[in-house]
Motif scaffolding. Structure first.
Motif, PDB file in Angstrom:
ATOM      1  N   LEU A 136      26.575  45.231  22.365  1.00  0.00           N
ATOM      2  CA  LEU A 136      27.938  44.857  22.253  1.00  0.00           C
ATOM      3  C   LEU A 136      28.738  45.571  21.138  1.00  0.00           C
ATOM      4  O   LEU A 136      28.370  46.045  20.155  1.00  0.00           O
ATOM      5  CB  LEU A 136      28.010  43.532  21.802  1.00  0.00           C
ATOM      6  CG  LEU A 136      27.168  42.382  22.647  1.00  0.00           C
ATOM      7  CD1 LEU A 136      27.229  41.003  22.002  1.00  0.00           C
ATOM      8  CD2 LEU A 136      27.677  42.486  23.996  1.00  0.00           C
ATOM      9  N   GLN A 137      30.004  46.075  21.977  1.00  0.00           N
ATOM     10  CA  GLN A 137      30.818  47.052  21.072  1.00  0.00           C
ATOM     11  C   GLN A 137      32.250  46.536  21.382  1.00  0.00           C
ATOM     12  O   GLN A 137      32.363  45.667  22.385  1.00  0.00           O
ATOM     13  CB  GLN A 137      30.690  48.425  21.651  1.00  0.00           C
ATOM     14  CG  GLN A 137      30.881  48.722  23.023  1.00  0.00           C
ATOM     15  CD  GLN A 137      30.580  50.052  23.411  1.00  0.00           C
ATOM     16  OE1 GLN A 137      30.376  50.964  22.532  1.00  0.00           O
ATOM     17  NE2 GLN A 137      30.245  50.310  24.815  1.00  0.00           N
ATOM     18  N   GLY A 138      33.086  46.736  20.523  1.00  0.00           N
ATOM     19  CA  GLY A 138      34.476  46.637  20.903  1.00  0.00           C
ATOM     20  C   GLY A 138      35.356  46.077  19.542  1.00  0.00           C
ATOM     21  O   GLY A 138      34.641  46.403  18.415  1.00  0.00           O
ATOM     22  N   ASN A 139      36.307  45.416  19.521  1.00  0.00           N
ATOM     23  CA  ASN A 139      37.097  44.891  18.317  1.00  0.00           C
ATOM     24  C   ASN A 139      36.933  43.511  18.098  1.00  0.00           C
ATOM     25  O   ASN A 139      37.664  42.582  19.054  1.00  0.00           O
ATOM     26  CB  ASN A 139      38.415  45.345  18.287  1.00  0.00           C
ATOM     27  CG  ASN A 139      38.361  46.814  18.371  1.00  0.00           C
ATOM     28  OD1 ASN A 139      37.940  47.728  17.895  1.00  0.00           O
ATOM     29  ND2 ASN A 139      39.316  47.445  19.360  1.00  0.00           N
ATOM     30  N   TRP A 140      36.372  42.981  17.137  1.00  0.00           N
ATOM     31  CA  TRP A 140      36.194  41.517  16.805  1.00  0.00           C
ATOM     32  C   TRP A 140      36.628  41.357  15.426  1.00  0.00           C
ATOM     33  O   TRP A 140      36.189  41.842  14.666  1.00  0.00           O
ATOM     34  CB  TRP A 140      34.961  40.926  16.906  1.00  0.00           C
ATOM     35  CG  TRP A 140      34.895  39.445  16.965  1.00  0.00           C
ATOM     36  CD1 TRP A 140      34.612  38.904  16.125  1.00  0.00           C
ATOM     37  CD2 TRP A 140      35.318  38.623  18.126  1.00  0.00           C
ATOM     38  NE1 TRP A 140      34.670  37.435  16.266  1.00  0.00           N
ATOM     39  CE2 TRP A 140      34.838  37.378  17.639  1.00  0.00           C
ATOM     40  CE3 TRP A 140      35.545  38.887  19.223  1.00  0.00           C
ATOM     41  CZ2 TRP A 140      35.170  36.159  18.361  1.00  0.00           C
ATOM     42  CZ3 TRP A 140      35.829  37.725  20.098  1.00  0.00           C
ATOM     43  CH2 TRP A 140      35.797  36.410  19.619  1.00  0.00           C
ATOM     44  N   ASP A 141      37.686  40.775  15.389  1.00  0.00           N
ATOM     45  CA  ASP A 141      38.493  40.263  13.636  1.00  0.00           C
ATOM     46  C   ASP A 141      39.175  38.757  13.882  1.00  0.00           C
ATOM     47  O   ASP A 141      40.079  38.657  14.328  1.00  0.00           O
ATOM     48  CB  ASP A 141      39.475  41.118  13.615  1.00  0.00           C
ATOM     49  CG  ASP A 141      40.170  41.151  12.065  1.00  0.00           C
ATOM     50  OD1 ASP A 141      39.556  40.275  11.406  1.00  0.00           O
ATOM     51  OD2 ASP A 141      41.410  41.600  12.253  1.00  0.00           O
ATOM     52  N   VAL A 142      38.209  38.199  13.354  1.00  0.00           N
ATOM     53  CA  VAL A 142      38.748  36.568  13.123  1.00  0.00           C
ATOM     54  C   VAL A 142      39.390  36.261  11.708  1.00  0.00           C
ATOM     55  O   VAL A 142      39.106  35.363  11.180  1.00  0.00           O
ATOM     56  CB  VAL A 142      37.645  35.694  13.365  1.00  0.00           C
ATOM     57  CG1 VAL A 142      37.211  35.638  14.815  1.00  0.00           C
ATOM     58  CG2 VAL A 142      36.222  36.075  12.577  1.00  0.00           C
ATOM     59  N   THR A 143      40.135  37.381  11.232  1.00  0.00           N
ATOM     60  CA  THR A 143      40.770  37.001   9.926  1.00  0.00           C
ATOM     61  C   THR A 143      41.644  35.892   9.787  1.00  0.00           C
ATOM     62  O   THR A 143      41.924  35.235   8.938  1.00  0.00           O
ATOM     63  CB  THR A 143      41.376  38.485   9.430  1.00  0.00           C
ATOM     64  OG1 THR A 143      42.277  38.773  10.284  1.00  0.00           O
ATOM     65  CG2 THR A 143      40.285  39.627   9.289  1.00  0.00           C
ATOM     66  N   HIS A 144      42.207  35.362  11.132  1.00  0.00           N
ATOM     67  CA  HIS A 144      43.063  34.374  11.058  1.00  0.00           C
ATOM     68  C   HIS A 144      42.233  33.107  10.723  1.00  0.00           C
ATOM     69  O   HIS A 144      42.838  32.010  10.247  1.00  0.00           O
ATOM     70  CB  HIS A 144      43.622  34.172  12.507  1.00  0.00           C
ATOM     71  CG  HIS A 144      42.569  33.841  13.647  1.00  0.00           C
ATOM     72  ND1 HIS A 144      42.014  34.840  14.095  1.00  0.00           N
ATOM     73  CD2 HIS A 144      42.482  32.635  14.177  1.00  0.00           C
ATOM     74  CE1 HIS A 144      41.308  34.061  14.996  1.00  0.00           C
ATOM     75  NE2 HIS A 144      41.474  33.041  15.015  1.00  0.00           N
TER      76      HIS A 144
END
Length: 129
Positions: A36-44
């Motif tokens: 799996l690759q991509g952008n994952w950002d759950v900073t919210h």
């Protein structure tokens, strides 16, 4: 008599040697990982510097593990050849730690798994059936 026993042993050993490769190559439910690759950002929600997902499959089931469920997810399977989605699923945060998707209805080919959230981003990976 000894010659008969030696032939018998030879035949048994030969039969076993011939059968072993076919037994070891028989179809098993071996799990194959999906990179799996991509952008994952759950900073919210919570700071994470890595994708919390692992995905693997066999011939009949795709499994997704979410190490840190932090939000609702959309899971999409797309036929790579046609570009058409063949499966879409909305998963609540409470149910996103362990997700299984049946693959029995899909034909042979290459598929793209996408895990997404409007604010967190997406990760994706391809696999072949």
């Amino acid at each position: 008599m000894k010659l008969c026993r030696n032939r018998w042993q030879f035949l048994v050993i030969t039969a076993i040697m011939c059968l072993l490769p076919s037994i070891s190559n028989s179809k098993t439910d071996e799990k194959k990982g999906i990179y799996l690759q991509g952008n994952w950002d759950v900073t919210h929600v919570e700071r994470q510097l890595f994708s919390p997902f692992t995905a693997y499959y066999d011939e009949s089931i795709l499994t997704i593990r979410n190490e840190k469920p932090a939000c609702d997810l959309t899971i999409t399977l797309t036929d790579v050849q046609t570009g058409s989605p063949v499966y879409t699923m909305e998963v609540s945060q409470e149910n996103s730690a362990f997700i299984t998707i049946p693959l029995d209805g899909l034909g042979r080919g290459e598929y793209c798994l996408t895990i997404s959230h409007p604010e967190a981003g997406y990760v994706y990976g391809t696999f072949n059936l």
